[in-house]
Write an enzyme that holds these catalytic residues in place. Structure first.
Site, PDB file in Angstrom:
ATOM      1  N   LYS A  52      -9.315  -7.015   8.271  1.00 40.25           N
ATOM      2  CA  LYS A  52      -8.310  -6.538   9.220  1.00 40.25           C
ATOM      3  C   LYS A  52      -8.686  -7.057  10.596  1.00 40.25           C
ATOM      4  CE  LYS A  52      -7.063  -2.255   6.819  1.00 40.25           C
ATOM      5  NZ  LYS A  52      -7.285  -0.791   6.755  1.00 40.25           N
TER       6      LYS A  52
ATOM      7  N   GLY B 283      -3.844  -3.992   6.248  1.00 41.83           N
ATOM      8  CA  GLY B 283      -2.826  -3.618   7.223  1.00 41.83           C
ATOM      9  C   GLY B 283      -3.149  -2.285   7.870  1.00 41.83           C
TER      10      GLY B 283
ATOM     11  N   ASP C 208      -7.174   2.893  -3.120  1.00 41.71           N
ATOM     12  CA  ASP C 208      -7.890   2.900  -1.838  1.00 41.71           C
ATOM     13  C   ASP C 208      -8.226   4.344  -1.489  1.00 41.71           C
ATOM     14  OD1 ASP C 208      -8.927   2.510   0.683  1.00 41.71           O
ATOM     15  OD2 ASP C 208      -7.110   1.642   1.555  1.00 41.71           O
TER      16      ASP C 208
ATOM     17  N   ASP D  65     -13.466  -2.137   3.052  1.00 45.40           N
ATOM     18  CA  ASP D  65     -12.541  -2.193   4.188  1.00 45.40           C
ATOM     19  C   ASP D  65     -13.316  -1.679   5.407  1.00 45.40           C
ATOM     20  OD1 ASP D  65     -10.603  -1.605   6.126  1.00 45.40           O
ATOM     21  OD2 ASP D  65      -9.212  -0.596   4.794  1.00 45.40           O
TER      22      ASP D  65
ATOM     23  N   GLU E  92     -11.000   0.306  -3.518  1.00 43.98           N
ATOM     24  CA  GLU E  92     -11.236   0.003  -2.104  1.00 43.98           C
ATOM     25  C   GLU E  92     -11.935   1.165  -1.417  1.00 43.98           C
ATOM     26  OE1 GLU E  92      -7.664  -1.344  -0.186  1.00 43.98           O
ATOM     27  OE2 GLU E  92      -8.472  -1.115   1.835  1.00 43.98           O
TER      28      GLU E  92
ATOM     29  N   LYS F  20      -2.991   5.023  -2.645  1.00 44.93           N
ATOM     30  CA  LYS F  20      -4.022   5.809  -1.977  1.00 44.93           C
ATOM     31  C   LYS F  20      -4.472   6.922  -2.914  1.00 44.93           C
ATOM     32  CE  LYS F  20      -4.086   3.998   2.252  1.00 44.93           C
ATOM     33  NZ  LYS F  20      -5.294   3.345   2.784  1.00 44.93           N
TER      34      LYS F  20
ATOM     35  N   SER G  77       0.867  -1.164   0.000  1.00 46.72           N
ATOM     36  CA  SER G  77       0.000   0.000   0.000  1.00 46.72           C
ATOM     37  C   SER G  77       0.908   1.219   0.000  1.00 46.72           C
ATOM     38  CB  SER G  77      -0.875  -0.021   1.251  1.00 46.72           C
ATOM     39  OG  SER G  77      -1.621   1.175   1.345  1.00 46.72           O
TER      40      SER G  77
ATOM     41  N   LYS H 157      -1.042  -1.117  -4.495  1.00 54.36           N
ATOM     42  CA  LYS H 157      -2.241  -0.326  -4.177  1.00 54.36           C
ATOM     43  C   LYS H 157      -1.783   1.094  -3.908  1.00 54.36           C
ATOM     44  CE  LYS H 157      -4.572  -0.004   0.293  1.00 54.36           C
ATOM     45  NZ  LYS H 157      -5.209  -0.776   1.369  1.00 54.36           N
TER      46      LYS H 157
HETATM   47  O1  OSB Z   1      -7.133   1.703   4.548  1.00 51.29           O
HETATM   48  O2  OSB Z   1      -5.885   0.052   4.267  1.00 51.29           O
HETATM   49  C1  OSB Z   1      -6.081   1.143   4.796  1.00 51.29           C
HETATM   50  C2  OSB Z   1      -3.006   2.277   6.774  1.00 51.29           C
HETATM   51  C3  OSB Z   1      -3.608   2.890   7.842  1.00 51.29           C
HETATM   52  C4  OSB Z   1      -4.981   2.968   7.891  1.00 51.29           C
HETATM   53  C5  OSB Z   1      -5.753   2.428   6.874  1.00 51.29           C
HETATM   54  C6  OSB Z   1      -5.165   1.769   5.805  1.00 51.29           C
HETATM   55  C7  OSB Z   1      -3.759   1.728   5.741  1.00 51.29           C
HETATM   56  C8  OSB Z   1      -3.034   1.154   4.623  1.00 51.29           C
HETATM   57  C9  OSB Z   1      -1.644   0.649   4.903  1.00 51.29           C
HETATM   58  O3  OSB Z   1      -3.446   1.136   3.481  1.00 51.29           O
HETATM   59  C10 OSB Z   1      -1.588  -0.824   5.056  1.00 51.29           C
HETATM   60  C11 OSB Z   1      -0.243  -1.269   5.561  1.00 51.29           C
HETATM   61  O4  OSB Z   1       0.702  -1.246   4.771  1.00 51.29           O
HETATM   62  O5  OSB Z   1      -0.123  -1.610   6.756  1.00 51.29           O
HETATM   63 MG    MG Z   2      -8.208   0.480   3.170  1.00 58.36          MG
END
Ligand code: OSB
Ligand code: MG
Length: 373
Positions: free
Chosen positions: A266, A294, A191, A242, A217, A166, A138, A164
């Protein structure tokens, strides 16, 4: 043999991130993490991680609410109900509404403890069948499309199987176009962390739909399964939920409505291993791919994610990546590493299968509490 829980130890550790991680709802610079140790009467212990952030921007919890609920309510309920096994903890904590990340910190610690008492790797104890898990990354919002493309190139070179990125309003289609121009064939997803609204943003969603994304996402609000279903009907790209999926019931509702075709699981968001296991089983039975999300976890939470992701329902690469992407030094030794083909091998040791570096944990601790059970 029934579990005899004797006490919980809570500590807050502060771990600076190597680089800021930017999302549509804010930027993480430092992880403030609640680490839970669950002890039984023999003195054996298991570790869990509460993934609540410092601020209530991803969901309603924070490390402060989790600290409060764990010490004032979770501890006393466990002391009163005395669950005889890790699979009974979720039911024991059911009188407490919500606060799933707080519950998961404790519940996952008890799963680690139980697996260690049985001398079994946690992933096998949970019923996992994959001996290695598939990994994606991510990537947080970057300042320019060029910077993003460079980061993507670096992660692909490390072997990660899925990228992925953001997105947020105003930083979306140009980023996707830049990555797609340079890498036309990679497995790519976006995402949004709930940053869009159906009425305003349908044209943008349709523009994203033309880029052969693996998934979009959580485009819309966490509570809005109905608008996600409307949006999904307009798109060829699968929607992945999510924030919206907090338990097996919310997945059932999403599937009945047609709100998603993929699900991110998660541990913290759903309250621990027992609920995560039920969700992946429901997804598998429905033919809906699941993957492990994550929360920028330390090695303890990361190890729990690895164990969870060995279960059969986890059929897509997750956001479980190497410790070194986040932290210059992890609290487990050795840290989590990823192979050149983007996989992590399930560990062979008992419990989470990674040794916790107690001295390092101690040096990062800023407060602690003991709860007798
Ligand atoms: O939405 O998946 C998410 C990190 C913090 C809060 C929300 C998210 C995320 C990530 C990072 O996308 C996932 C990771 O690499 O731990
Ligand atoms: Mg997410």
């Amino acid at each position: 043999m029934s579990l005899r829980l004797s006490r919980l130890q809570l500590r807050e550790v502060r771990m600076p991130l190597k680089a800021p991680f930017a999302t549509s709802f804010g930027v993480f610079l430092l992880r403030r993490i609640l680490i839970v140790r669950a002890f039984d009467a023999s003195g054996a212990c298991g570790y869990g991680e509460c993934t609540a952030a410092a601020e209530p921007f991803f969901n309603a919890e924070t490390i402060e609410t989790a600290w409060h609920v764990t010490s004032e309510f979770i501890g006393p309920l466990l002391a009163q109900r005395r669950p005889g096994g890790a699979a009974e903890v979720t039911a024991a904590l059911a009188p407490i509404r919500e606060h799933r990340m707080a519950k998961a910190g404790v519940e996952t610690a008890i799963w680690d403890l139980e697996a260690k008492l049985q001398g079994a790797p946690l992933w096998r104890h949970l019923g996992g069948t994959r001996t290695s898990i598939d990994c994606g990354v991510s990537i947080g919002l970057q300042s320019t499309p060029e910077a993003l493309v460079e980061t993507v190139a670096r992660e692909l070179a490390s072997g990660y199987q899925r990228i992925k990125i953001k997105i947020k309003p105003g930083a979306d289609i140009a980023l996707v176009e830049a990555v797609r121009d340079r890498f036309p064939d990679i497995t790519l997803s976006v995402d949004a962390n709930s940053a869009y609204a159906l009425e305003r943003d349908l044209p943008l969603m349709k523009a994203l739909d033309r880029h052969r994304l693996l998934m979009i996402e959580q485009p819309l609000a966490a509570g809005d399964l109905v608008d996600h279903a409307k949006l999904q009907r307009e798109l060829a790209t699968p929607i992945c939920l999510d924030e919206s999926i907090v338990d097996a019931t919310s997945l059932r509702h999403a599937l009945e409505l047609g709100s998603c075709r993929i699900v991110n699981i998660k541990l913290g968001r759903v309250g621990g291993h027992a609920e995560a296991r039920a969700i992946q089983e429901m997804a598998r039975a429905a033919g809906v791919p699941a993957w492990c999300g994550g929360m920028l976890e330390s090695g303890i939470g990361r190890a729990h994610n690895i164990a969870m992701a060995t279960q059969a329902g986890f059929s897509l690469p997750g956001d479980v990546s190497a410790s070194a992407r986040y932290f210059s030094e992890d609290i487990i030794d050795p840290p989590v590493t990823v192979s050149s083909t983007g996989t992590i091998a399930a560990p062979s040791g008992p419990g989470i299968g990674y040794a916790v570096d107690e001295a390092r944990l101690e040096s990062l601790t800023v407060r602690r509490a003991e709860i007798a059970l």
